[in-house]
Design an enzyme around this catalytic site. Structure first.
Site, PDB file in Angstrom:
ATOM      1  N   HIS A   7     -85.792 -33.324 -31.431  1.00  0.00           N
ATOM      2  CA  HIS A   7     -86.950 -34.205 -31.244  1.00  0.00           C
ATOM      3  C   HIS A   7     -88.227 -33.540 -31.745  1.00  0.00           C
ATOM      4  O   HIS A   7     -88.667 -32.541 -31.193  1.00  0.00           O
ATOM      5  CB  HIS A   7     -87.061 -34.514 -29.753  1.00  0.00           C
ATOM      6  CG  HIS A   7     -88.142 -35.474 -29.389  1.00  0.00           C
ATOM      7  ND1 HIS A   7     -89.148 -35.159 -28.509  1.00  0.00           N
ATOM      8  CD2 HIS A   7     -88.361 -36.755 -29.785  1.00  0.00           C
ATOM      9  CE1 HIS A   7     -89.936 -36.212 -28.351  1.00  0.00           C
ATOM     10  NE2 HIS A   7     -89.484 -37.191 -29.116  1.00  0.00           N
ATOM     11  N   ARG A   8     -88.782 -34.074 -32.821  1.00  0.00           N
ATOM     12  CA  ARG A   8     -89.941 -33.472 -33.493  1.00  0.00           C
ATOM     13  C   ARG A   8     -89.624 -32.033 -33.908  1.00  0.00           C
ATOM     14  O   ARG A   8     -90.486 -31.164 -33.905  1.00  0.00           O
ATOM     15  CB  ARG A   8     -91.195 -33.519 -32.597  1.00  0.00           C
ATOM     16  CG  ARG A   8     -91.515 -34.926 -32.095  1.00  0.00           C
ATOM     17  CD  ARG A   8     -92.691 -34.964 -31.134  1.00  0.00           C
ATOM     18  NE  ARG A   8     -92.680 -36.200 -30.358  1.00  0.00           N
ATOM     19  CZ  ARG A   8     -93.405 -36.434 -29.279  1.00  0.00           C
ATOM     20  NH1 ARG A   8     -94.242 -35.520 -28.841  1.00  0.00           N
ATOM     21  NH2 ARG A   8     -93.328 -37.579 -28.631  1.00  0.00           N
ATOM     22  N   GLU A  34     -85.689 -35.462 -35.654  1.00  0.00           N
ATOM     23  CA  GLU A  34     -86.456 -36.697 -35.440  1.00  0.00           C
ATOM     24  C   GLU A  34     -87.907 -36.356 -35.693  1.00  0.00           C
ATOM     25  O   GLU A  34     -88.355 -35.253 -35.353  1.00  0.00           O
ATOM     26  CB  GLU A  34     -86.243 -37.183 -34.003  1.00  0.00           C
ATOM     27  CG  GLU A  34     -86.902 -38.499 -33.647  1.00  0.00           C
ATOM     28  CD  GLU A  34     -88.321 -38.378 -33.105  1.00  0.00           C
ATOM     29  OE1 GLU A  34     -88.955 -39.426 -32.883  1.00  0.00           O
ATOM     30  OE2 GLU A  34     -88.819 -37.247 -32.914  1.00  0.00           O
ATOM     31  N   ASP A  36     -92.155 -38.222 -36.624  1.00  0.00           N
ATOM     32  CA  ASP A  36     -93.033 -39.399 -36.569  1.00  0.00           C
ATOM     33  C   ASP A  36     -93.931 -39.423 -37.797  1.00  0.00           C
ATOM     34  O   ASP A  36     -94.408 -38.370 -38.236  1.00  0.00           O
ATOM     35  CB  ASP A  36     -93.924 -39.329 -35.327  1.00  0.00           C
ATOM     36  CG  ASP A  36     -93.112 -39.060 -34.069  1.00  0.00           C
ATOM     37  OD1 ASP A  36     -92.613 -40.030 -33.487  1.00  0.00           O
ATOM     38  OD2 ASP A  36     -92.965 -37.880 -33.670  1.00  0.00           O
ATOM     39  N   HIS A  49     -97.289 -37.136 -34.345  1.00  0.00           N
ATOM     40  CA  HIS A  49     -96.936 -38.138 -33.337  1.00  0.00           C
ATOM     41  C   HIS A  49     -98.118 -38.971 -32.863  1.00  0.00           C
ATOM     42  O   HIS A  49     -98.080 -40.199 -32.869  1.00  0.00           O
ATOM     43  CB  HIS A  49     -96.268 -37.452 -32.130  1.00  0.00           C
ATOM     44  CG  HIS A  49     -95.907 -38.410 -31.044  1.00  0.00           C
ATOM     45  ND1 HIS A  49     -96.783 -38.763 -30.031  1.00  0.00           N
ATOM     46  CD2 HIS A  49     -94.774 -39.123 -30.809  1.00  0.00           C
ATOM     47  CE1 HIS A  49     -96.196 -39.629 -29.226  1.00  0.00           C
ATOM     48  NE2 HIS A  49     -94.978 -39.862 -29.676  1.00  0.00           N
ATOM     49  N   GLU A 109     -89.490 -41.997 -37.193  1.00  0.00           N
ATOM     50  CA  GLU A 109     -90.091 -43.025 -36.351  1.00  0.00           C
ATOM     51  C   GLU A 109     -91.433 -43.453 -36.947  1.00  0.00           C
ATOM     52  O   GLU A 109     -92.318 -42.629 -37.163  1.00  0.00           O
ATOM     53  CB  GLU A 109     -90.316 -42.524 -34.916  1.00  0.00           C
ATOM     54  CG  GLU A 109     -90.945 -43.597 -34.050  1.00  0.00           C
ATOM     55  CD  GLU A 109     -91.306 -43.167 -32.633  1.00  0.00           C
ATOM     56  OE1 GLU A 109     -92.122 -43.864 -32.006  1.00  0.00           O
ATOM     57  OE2 GLU A 109     -90.794 -42.137 -32.167  1.00  0.00           O
ATOM     58  N   LYS A 111     -94.815 -44.916 -36.318  1.00  0.00           N
ATOM     59  CA  LYS A 111     -95.702 -45.133 -35.176  1.00  0.00           C
ATOM     60  C   LYS A 111     -96.323 -46.522 -35.304  1.00  0.00           C
ATOM     61  O   LYS A 111     -96.790 -46.899 -36.367  1.00  0.00           O
ATOM     62  CB  LYS A 111     -96.808 -44.066 -35.108  1.00  0.00           C
ATOM     63  CG  LYS A 111     -96.288 -42.642 -34.977  1.00  0.00           C
ATOM     64  CD  LYS A 111     -95.272 -42.479 -33.852  1.00  0.00           C
ATOM     65  CE  LYS A 111     -95.874 -42.662 -32.484  1.00  0.00           C
ATOM     66  NZ  LYS A 111     -94.847 -42.570 -31.419  1.00  0.00           N
ATOM     67  N   ASP A 229     -85.550 -32.118 -27.134  1.00  0.00           N
ATOM     68  CA  ASP A 229     -86.525 -31.095 -27.528  1.00  0.00           C
ATOM     69  C   ASP A 229     -85.849 -29.738 -27.726  1.00  0.00           C
ATOM     70  O   ASP A 229     -86.388 -28.865 -28.393  1.00  0.00           O
ATOM     71  CB  ASP A 229     -87.600 -30.916 -26.438  1.00  0.00           C
ATOM     72  CG  ASP A 229     -88.485 -32.136 -26.262  1.00  0.00           C
ATOM     73  OD1 ASP A 229     -88.666 -32.886 -27.243  1.00  0.00           O
ATOM     74  OD2 ASP A 229     -89.006 -32.342 -25.152  1.00  0.00           O
TER      75      ASP A 229
END
Length: 241
Positions: A7-8, A34, A36, A49, A109, A111, A229
């Site tokens: 995640h990120r 992943e 954003d 993000h 993703e 935003k 994470d």
């Protein structure tokens, strides 16, 4: 096998949505990352993000009010004392170029800000195609109009709706918008929903799964993937299954 998406990037240890976090996730053995995306003032796509730069960098203000060159001067790793050098906000181009050097999957993703709505999709897809990565990208968003639009202009790229509230038969909804996967908050994805969706042919990749008990539950039912994470913790646990 349940796939692990960082995640990120490896954000439990490194500054989120930076090349450092992505590269460390790859080194750790994650199956995917992943991230954003948002637009800058001069129409470049960057990986960050929040709408504002305040939380993750040493700057202040909205991403949309910065040009790309101005954003690059900020330090996205300033809170991480272990880092010896500045970590800039990456462009999506930089990430896609790096993805060409490995086999990781990438969940992008979009935003759902007013600034980027129905503007970011086409240029993003253009870049994904330019780098020949259509097969390894999943585009997700809480703005489902955005991902439906992505599917219309690029049916070869997988889309997946993000959602945080309980949905009735979410696999039917996902199929109706031509999504091959769905990305629920893990708290609204009980075992029976995950199993029903996967039996129906929809992949389920819950977010953001950081507790061992939650990871264990998803490994035990053979969930398609999850987003965490801490890919290192998840990968250690996966060896038990």
């Amino acid at each position: 096998m349940t796939l692990i998406f960082a995640h990120r990037g490896y954000s439990a240890k490194y500054p989120e949505n930076t090349m450092k976090a992505f590269k460390e996730a790859e080194k750790a053995g994650a199956d995917g990352i992943e991230l954003d995306v948002q637009f800058t003032k001069d129409g470049k796509i960057v990986v960050i993000h929040d709408d504002k730069v305040d939380r993750t960098t040493n700057g202040t203000g909205f991403v949309k009010d910065y040009t790309f060159d101005e954003l690059r001067k900020l330090d996205a790793g300033y809170q991480h004392k272990i880092l010896l050098k500045k970590e800039p906000i990456p462009s999506i181009k930089e990430v896609l170029e790096w993805l060409k050097t490995n086999q990781l999957q990438c969940n992008i993703e979009i935003k759902s800000s007013l600034e980027s709505y129905m503007k970011i999709e086409a240029p993003l897809i253009g870049l994904i195609r330019e780098y020949g990565l259509s097969e390894r990208i999943i585009i997700s968003s809480f703005n489902h109009y955005s991902i439906v639009y992505c599917h219309r202009i690029a049916p070869e790229i997988e889309i997946a709706p993000l959602y945080a509230e309980g949905l009735f038969m979410p696999w039917i909804y996902s199929e109706s918008i031509k999504a091959k996967g769905m990305h629920p908050n893990h708290k609204v994805a009980p075992n029976e929903i995950i199993k029903a969706a996967e039996e129906y042919g929809i992949q389920v990749r819950p977010y953001t799964v950081n507790k061992e008990k939650d990871m264990r539950r998803l490994f035990e039912i053979g969930c398609s993937a999850f987003i965490t994470d801490d890919p290192v913790k998840a990968l250690k646990m996966r060896k038990q299954y």
